[in-house]
Motif scaffolding. Structure first.
Motif, PDB file in Angstrom:
ATOM      1  N   TRP A 356     -11.036  49.426 127.241  1.00 59.34           N
ATOM      2  CA  TRP A 356     -10.425  50.626 126.671  1.00 59.34           C
ATOM      3  C   TRP A 356     -11.423  51.783 126.638  1.00 59.34           C
ATOM      4  O   TRP A 356     -11.087  52.926 126.979  1.00 59.34           O
ATOM      5  CB  TRP A 356      -9.926  50.322 125.254  1.00 59.34           C
ATOM      6  CG  TRP A 356      -9.269  51.511 124.618  1.00 59.34           C
ATOM      7  CD1 TRP A 356      -7.999  51.959 124.810  1.00 59.34           C
ATOM      8  CD2 TRP A 356      -9.886  52.419 123.684  1.00 59.34           C
ATOM      9  NE1 TRP A 356      -7.776  53.097 124.064  1.00 59.34           N
ATOM     10  CE2 TRP A 356      -8.910  53.405 123.364  1.00 59.34           C
ATOM     11  CE3 TRP A 356     -11.133  52.498 123.097  1.00 59.34           C
ATOM     12  CZ2 TRP A 356      -9.175  54.431 122.474  1.00 59.34           C
ATOM     13  CZ3 TRP A 356     -11.409  53.537 122.213  1.00 59.34           C
ATOM     14  CH2 TRP A 356     -10.425  54.488 121.919  1.00 59.34           C
ATOM     15  N   LEU A 357     -12.664  51.479 126.244  1.00 58.06           N
ATOM     16  CA  LEU A 357     -13.680  52.538 126.182  1.00 58.06           C
ATOM     17  C   LEU A 357     -13.918  53.149 127.565  1.00 58.06           C
ATOM     18  O   LEU A 357     -14.056  54.368 127.702  1.00 58.06           O
ATOM     19  CB  LEU A 357     -14.992  51.966 125.631  1.00 58.06           C
ATOM     20  CG  LEU A 357     -15.017  51.688 124.121  1.00 58.06           C
ATOM     21  CD1 LEU A 357     -16.195  50.795 123.764  1.00 58.06           C
ATOM     22  CD2 LEU A 357     -15.091  53.002 123.346  1.00 58.06           C
ATOM     23  N   TYR A 358     -13.964  52.305 128.592  1.00 56.37           N
ATOM     24  CA  TYR A 358     -14.169  52.822 129.942  1.00 56.37           C
ATOM     25  C   TYR A 358     -12.997  53.704 130.371  1.00 56.37           C
ATOM     26  O   TYR A 358     -13.189  54.751 131.012  1.00 56.37           O
ATOM     27  CB  TYR A 358     -14.352  51.670 130.926  1.00 56.37           C
ATOM     28  CG  TYR A 358     -14.457  52.140 132.362  1.00 56.37           C
ATOM     29  CD1 TYR A 358     -15.615  52.752 132.830  1.00 56.37           C
ATOM     30  CD2 TYR A 358     -13.379  52.000 133.236  1.00 56.37           C
ATOM     31  CE1 TYR A 358     -15.707  53.201 134.144  1.00 56.37           C
ATOM     32  CE2 TYR A 358     -13.456  52.449 134.547  1.00 56.37           C
ATOM     33  CZ  TYR A 358     -14.615  53.049 134.996  1.00 56.37           C
ATOM     34  OH  TYR A 358     -14.700  53.492 136.284  1.00 56.37           O
ATOM     35  N   SER A 359     -11.780  53.302 129.998  1.00 52.97           N
ATOM     36  CA  SER A 359     -10.606  54.092 130.384  1.00 52.97           C
ATOM     37  C   SER A 359     -10.592  55.450 129.691  1.00 52.97           C
ATOM     38  O   SER A 359     -10.036  56.412 130.218  1.00 52.97           O
ATOM     39  CB  SER A 359      -9.321  53.321 130.048  1.00 52.97           C
ATOM     40  OG  SER A 359      -9.111  53.257 128.642  1.00 52.97           O
ATOM     41  N   GLN A 360     -11.221  55.546 128.508  1.00 53.26           N
ATOM     42  CA  GLN A 360     -11.204  56.798 127.749  1.00 53.26           C
ATOM     43  C   GLN A 360     -12.399  57.697 128.053  1.00 53.26           C
ATOM     44  O   GLN A 360     -12.258  58.914 128.166  1.00 53.26           O
ATOM     45  CB  GLN A 360     -11.189  56.486 126.238  1.00 53.26           C
ATOM     46  CG  GLN A 360      -9.977  55.702 125.762  1.00 53.26           C
ATOM     47  CD  GLN A 360      -8.684  56.463 125.961  1.00 53.26           C
ATOM     48  OE1 GLN A 360      -8.565  57.640 125.572  1.00 53.26           O
ATOM     49  NE2 GLN A 360      -7.698  55.829 126.576  1.00 53.26           N
ATOM     50  N   TRP A 361     -13.592  57.108 128.171  1.00 53.22           N
ATOM     51  CA  TRP A 361     -14.813  57.921 128.268  1.00 53.22           C
ATOM     52  C   TRP A 361     -15.719  57.519 129.433  1.00 53.22           C
ATOM     53  O   TRP A 361     -16.880  57.892 129.456  1.00 53.22           O
ATOM     54  CB  TRP A 361     -15.596  57.846 126.953  1.00 53.22           C
ATOM     55  CG  TRP A 361     -14.871  58.506 125.821  1.00 53.22           C
ATOM     56  CD1 TRP A 361     -14.621  59.844 125.677  1.00 53.22           C
ATOM     57  CD2 TRP A 361     -14.277  57.855 124.682  1.00 53.22           C
ATOM     58  NE1 TRP A 361     -13.920  60.076 124.515  1.00 53.22           N
ATOM     59  CE2 TRP A 361     -13.696  58.871 123.885  1.00 53.22           C
ATOM     60  CE3 TRP A 361     -14.187  56.547 124.250  1.00 53.22           C
ATOM     61  CZ2 TRP A 361     -13.035  58.583 122.700  1.00 53.22           C
ATOM     62  CZ3 TRP A 361     -13.534  56.259 123.066  1.00 53.22           C
ATOM     63  CH2 TRP A 361     -12.955  57.274 122.303  1.00 53.22           C
ATOM     64  N   ALA A 362     -15.205  56.757 130.366  1.00 56.81           N
ATOM     65  CA  ALA A 362     -15.952  56.366 131.569  1.00 56.81           C
ATOM     66  C   ALA A 362     -17.212  55.576 131.196  1.00 56.81           C
ATOM     67  O   ALA A 362     -17.352  55.097 130.079  1.00 56.81           O
ATOM     68  CB  ALA A 362     -16.283  57.586 132.422  1.00 56.81           C
ATOM     69  N   ASP A 364     -20.468  56.364 130.780  1.00 60.49           N
ATOM     70  CA  ASP A 364     -21.386  56.859 129.756  1.00 60.49           C
ATOM     71  C   ASP A 364     -20.855  56.582 128.356  1.00 60.49           C
ATOM     72  O   ASP A 364     -21.613  56.161 127.463  1.00 60.49           O
ATOM     73  CB  ASP A 364     -21.616  58.362 129.939  1.00 60.49           C
ATOM     74  CG  ASP A 364     -22.532  58.666 131.114  1.00 60.49           C
ATOM     75  OD1 ASP A 364     -23.073  57.701 131.700  1.00 60.49           O
ATOM     76  OD2 ASP A 364     -22.688  59.852 131.466  1.00 60.49           O
ATOM     77  N   GLY A 365     -19.578  56.804 128.149  1.00 60.10           N
ATOM     78  CA  GLY A 365     -18.991  56.537 126.841  1.00 60.10           C
ATOM     79  C   GLY A 365     -19.066  55.055 126.482  1.00 60.10           C
ATOM     80  O   GLY A 365     -19.331  54.695 125.324  1.00 60.10           O
ATOM     81  N   ALA A 369     -21.259  53.573 123.297  1.00 64.56           N
ATOM     82  CA  ALA A 369     -20.631  52.741 122.277  1.00 64.56           C
ATOM     83  C   ALA A 369     -21.378  51.418 122.111  1.00 64.56           C
ATOM     84  O   ALA A 369     -21.574  50.928 120.992  1.00 64.56           O
ATOM     85  CB  ALA A 369     -19.171  52.484 122.647  1.00 64.56           C
TER      86      ALA A 369
END
Length: 450
Positions: A356-362, A364-365, A369
């Motif tokens: 989910w984090l990759y889908s939202q902020w690629a 770096d995000g 995290a």
């Protein structure tokens, strides 16, 4: 060790290894090859990576308790069959949903507690630590092999072939249980390897154990979340095709296994395990931040992966020892059961959150995290106490002539004995001892009444 003990230790170590191979081989490949599956999104790929952890976490302790009632081998056989069925479901899937279903079924084969209990049934006290060390080594080796073999198998046969090989390994493990591993004459309830229901509440209230449980939860969460991003980063930033990732993991694992040994020796010999733990967590935090600024090129990313695995393997190898040190006498099995549950929950939520984090902020995000999660762990780790440098010992009291009322006093009076628990129903005593101080001859004399 007798021939039966050797067969039990080698057979069950291989069962563990085959099962863990099947679990871990997908880690380095699912983020890249999973994109070819129908309906694949980063979030669903993350769920597929961590899905097995959910069923593992919820079934680990119940399966162990069931094995105390109906026998170890039936539970292990059912678990290995479930693992094989899950692998076949994933092998036949052409969509990400099918792979998720297969991974969930794989996790239903939660046989770790039953395997450890069977090992306790088949080995004598003086050889049990050695046998359990063989299983621990098999787990570490299977993780290393999985990181290398997973990409090679997937390159040759695709994801379907990878899962078919996982099913074959499960069936091979099942054959070992049926043919090679001896069947015990009786089941031994061993509190160093089994979960004792009456010890659960005190285990969940123990602040030091809770810190370690939080640590392993975060460590495996970071592992799964990082493996949503690392394979993609090796393609996008390091310029490495997905078929070539195996040599990066091979290099990283070889260097990390050598690199972590001096720290473990220092921590145990100098009794500075808290310092080693905190240092490794801090290194993991810095590595995750490094991934954010690593830029492009093969060398920076290969070095980053090496640093990640060195910190991860150091923590993975040292934390079970810390749980064993901190757990009260007679509570190691229960403490390890909760610890394993925390580990699998971390794996499940880490994979899901990572996708989910990759889908939202690629990328770096995702790595930021992960760094924040490592920072939280560092805050928890620095508050822990230096662990007591003791080991767990179980003594069979069936042969002793010393009155039960005197056993605790005699054992507690020995130099090096930190804690004693006598369980009359088991006719056994559980001790926490400093092996550098304890005189084994004096221990035998105390039980002999001399």
């Amino acid at each position: 060790m007798t021939a039966q003990e050797t067969r039990a230790a080698t057979g069950l170590a291989l069962v563990f290894a085959f099962r863990m191979l099947g679990m871990f081989m997908v880690l380095p490949v699912l983020a890249t090859y999973g994109q070819d599956l129908a309906g694949a999104t980063p979030t669903l790929i993350g769920i597929a990576i961590g899905a097995y952890g959910l069923t593992q976490a919820f079934l680990q302790i119940p399966f162990g308790m069931v094995s105390d009632r109906i026998g170890r081998k039936p539970v292990i056989i059912v678990g290995m069959l479930l693992f094989a069925v899950g692998s076949i479901v994933a092998a036949q899937a052409d969509s990400i949903g099918g792979v998720i279903a297969g991974r969930i079924l794989q996790g239903c084969g939660a046989v770790s507690a039953a395997v450890m209990a069977l090992l306790s049934d088949l080995t004598r006290e003086q050889h049990r630590t050695k046998a359990m060390a063989m299983i621990g080594m098999s787990i570490g080796l299977s993780f290393a092999v999985a990181m290398i073999v997973g990409p090679l198998l997937t390159k040759a046969f695709g994801l379907s072939g990878l899962f078919w090989s996982t099913a074959g390994l499960a069936l091979l493990g099942l054959l070992l249980v049926l043919v090679w591993v001896p069947t015990p004459n009786a089941r031994l309830f061993h509190r160093e390897a089994s979960v004792a229901g009456e010890a659960m509440a005190s285990t969940l209230r123990n602040a030091e154990l809770l810190r370690l449980n939080a640590g392993i939860f975060i460590l495996h969460g970071l592992l799964m979340a990082s493996f949503v991003g690392l394979p993609l980063a090796l393609v996008e930033h390091a310029g490495l095709p997905r078929d070539e990732h195996w040599w990066v993991y091979l290099t990283a694992l070889l260097v990390s296994f050598v690199g972590m040994v001096p720290f473990i020796i220092y921590g145990e010999k100098q009794r500075q395990m808290k310092r080693v733990l905190c240092g490794a967590v801090a290194a993991l935090l810095l590595v995750e931040l490094y991934f954010v600024v690593a830029g492009t090129g093969r060398t920076p990313w290969v070095l980053g992966v090496i640093a990640f695995f060195t910190a991860f393997n150091l923590l993975e190898a040292s934390m079970p020892s810390l749980v064993s040190k901190v757990a009260p006498a007679g509570g190691k099995g229960t403490a390890m059961g909760v610890y394993s549950t925390s580990q699998f929950l971390g794996a499940a939520l880490g994979g899901m959150a990572g996708g989910w984090l990759y889908s939202q902020w690629a990328l770096d995000g995702l790595f930021i995290a992960c760094a924040l999660l490592a920072l939280i762990w560092l805050g928890i780790a620095v508050t822990m106490r230096e662990p007591p440098y003791v080991t767990s010992v179980r003594l069979d009291l069936r042969e002793t002539t010393v009155p039960r009322a005197d056993v605790v006093a005699r054992l507690a009076a020995l130099a090096g004995v930190a804690e004693v628990l006598v369980i009359d129903e088991e006719q056994a005593a559980y001790l926490k001892v400093d092996s550098q101080v304890l005189d084994r001859a004096a221990l035998e004399h105390a039980l002999a009444g001399s």
